[in-house]
Design a protein around this motif. Structure first.
Motif, PDB file in Angstrom:
ATOM      1  N   CYS A  24       0.949  -1.161  -0.026  1.00 46.50           N
ATOM      2  CA  CYS A  24       0.034   0.067   0.036  1.00 46.50           C
ATOM      3  C   CYS A  24       0.871   1.062  -0.001  1.00 46.50           C
ATOM      4  CB  CYS A  24      -0.867  -0.015   1.214  1.00 46.50           C
ATOM      5  SG  CYS A  24      -2.228  -1.119   1.088  1.00 46.50           S
ATOM      6  N   GLN A  25       0.411   2.182  -0.866  1.00 50.50           N
ATOM      7  CA  GLN A  25       1.335   3.468  -1.075  1.00 50.50           C
ATOM      8  C   GLN A  25       0.473   4.477  -0.416  1.00 50.50           C
ATOM      9  OE1 GLN A  25       4.456   3.480  -2.350  1.00 50.50           O
ATOM     10  NE2 GLN A  25       3.874   1.512  -1.747  1.00 50.50           N
ATOM     11  N   TYR A  26      -0.812   4.506   0.131  1.00 51.12           N
ATOM     12  CA  TYR A  26      -1.448   5.523   0.493  1.00 51.12           C
ATOM     13  C   TYR A  26      -1.507   6.902  -0.326  1.00 51.12           C
ATOM     14  CZ  TYR A  26      -1.520   1.755   4.124  1.00 51.12           C
ATOM     15  OH  TYR A  26      -1.591   0.731   4.905  1.00 51.12           O
ATOM     16  N   SER A  27      -1.609   6.761  -1.685  1.00 52.46           N
ATOM     17  CA  SER A  27      -1.388   7.927  -2.288  1.00 52.46           C
ATOM     18  C   SER A  27      -2.296   8.132  -3.598  1.00 52.46           C
ATOM     19  CB  SER A  27       0.224   7.844  -3.026  1.00 52.46           C
ATOM     20  OG  SER A  27       1.082   7.539  -1.894  1.00 52.46           O
ATOM     21  N   ALA A  28      -3.323   7.429  -3.161  1.00 52.25           N
ATOM     22  CA  ALA A  28      -4.512   7.841  -4.329  1.00 52.25           C
ATOM     23  C   ALA A  28      -5.385   8.833  -3.910  1.00 52.25           C
ATOM     24  CB  ALA A  28      -5.283   6.347  -4.264  1.00 52.25           C
TER      25      ALA A  28
END
Length: 353
Positions: A24-28
């Protein structure tokens, strides 16, 4: 068979057995992929991985771990993902999308913001679960899904699989690990239901089997479906364990699952996990041997020789790497050199070979 042997799953052949694990990058924004995802995933494809797995992508809005997660519950989310898919595939790597629902672990802040619950008043929502049991003491109790809502969850996975096809993915992975919704149904620690989805092993595994069948029915027949599981909850008694994982994996292959991605933990915050180099590979080996299904090994695999040993010794068919890929997007190229194999160097980088 070694780390740089091709791996064929149905009609899909990977150029090697190194996969970028879903991270998960938590960047959307609004569930949509953006330039961060293009650069992050594209770099690892150019770095030589055989399979690039996209992060947990929510099949419905309330299934996101955080408000900044990727999603695929809306047609408008397809093209932003397809843009990244096209670039990754152009570098010679295959793409896989992890379809996910966070269940009671949803509506939290990104890790660098503390990871705590996000209240509805702050842009969060009420999480859902098999039973009204919060993940941590002090968290709000989640909403226990009724039978009709469970049917909608199954259909949400199927609809996301259809959109993943439109985006051009070559594989999908169903996330049934790490304490998220499907794992919550598997474990007696989080599933206290008394209906057809709780109690016995058959009942607790029902939702996973229904999701797999629904996704397989929508996903193109020549392409593989993968399932990620947590082999154990890492509790002394009463939880999900490796024996049940073997039994589940044994039943997934007839439903059309090509590979079981074997991780562990994540269901309860009090679990004592004896983490160390390759600490989960033994679970992948046992499931591969006893369930007669291809497996992937993940967890603190950091050295080329270590990754190669996992494959050569028959512990798993695929090595999935996470943190080491964050540290070194070109790990596959470095590993090929260390192991005396030909690495898939991009032509733009050949001067550094």
């Amino acid at each position: 068979m070694h780390l740089f042997s091709p791996l064929t799953l149905r009609s899909l052949t990977l150029r090697n057995r190194i996969a970028v694990s879903p991270m998960c990058q938590y960047s959307a924004v609004d569930g949509r992929a953006n330039d961060w995802h293009l650069v992050h995933l594209g770099a690892r494809a150019a770095g030589g991985a055989g399979l690039v797995m996209f992060e947990a992508t929510a099949v419905e809005a309330r299934g996101r771990i955080s408000p900044a997660d990727l999603g695929l519950w809306d047609d408008a989310q397809v093209e932003p993902l397809a843009r990244v898919v096209r670039f990754v595939e152009a570098q010679g790597a295959a793409t896989c999308l992890q379809l996910a629902h966070a269940g009671r672990k949803a509506s939290t802040a990104p890790p660098w913001e503390g990871g705590g619950p996000v209240a509805p008043s702050a842009g969060g929502w009420l999480p859902v679960a098999p039973s009204a049991l919060p993940f941590r003491d002090g968290d709000a109790a989640p909403h226990a899904l009724d039978a009709g809502e469970l049917r909608a969850v199954v259909q949400a996975f199927a609809a996301a699989a259809r959109r993943a096809t439109a985006a051009g993915f070559r594989a999908v992975e169903i996330h049934a690990a790490h304490g998220y919704l499907l794992h919550q149904f598997l474990s007696p620690l989080s599933n206290r239901r008394t209906d057809a989805y709780g109690g016995s092993f058959e009942n607790r595994t029902r939702l996973v089997r229904e999701v797999v069948s629904a996704v397989r029915a929508e996903w193109p027949e020549p392409l593989p479906v993968i399932v990620r599981i947590s082999a154990t909850d890492w509790v002394e008694e009463g939880g999900w364990d490796v024996a049940q994982s073997v039994e589940l994996a044994r039943g997934l292959a007839p439903l059309g699952v090509e590979l079981v991605d074997v991780s562990s933990g994540g269901l309860v915050p009090t679990a004592k996990v004896p983490a160390g180099p390759g600490y989960q590979s033994g679970f992948a080996e046992r499931i591969r041997r006893e369930a007669h299904v291809a497996t992937g090994a993940v967890g603190m695999i950091v050295a080329p020789e270590q990754a190669d040993h996992v494959i050569r010794s028959g512990q798993a068919d695929l090595v999935l790497m996470a943190r080491e890929m964050l540290r070194d997007p070109h790990f596959p190229l470095r590993a090929a050199r260390a192991l005396g194999q030909d690495g898939p160097w991009p032509k733009q980088y050949l001067r550094a070979r």
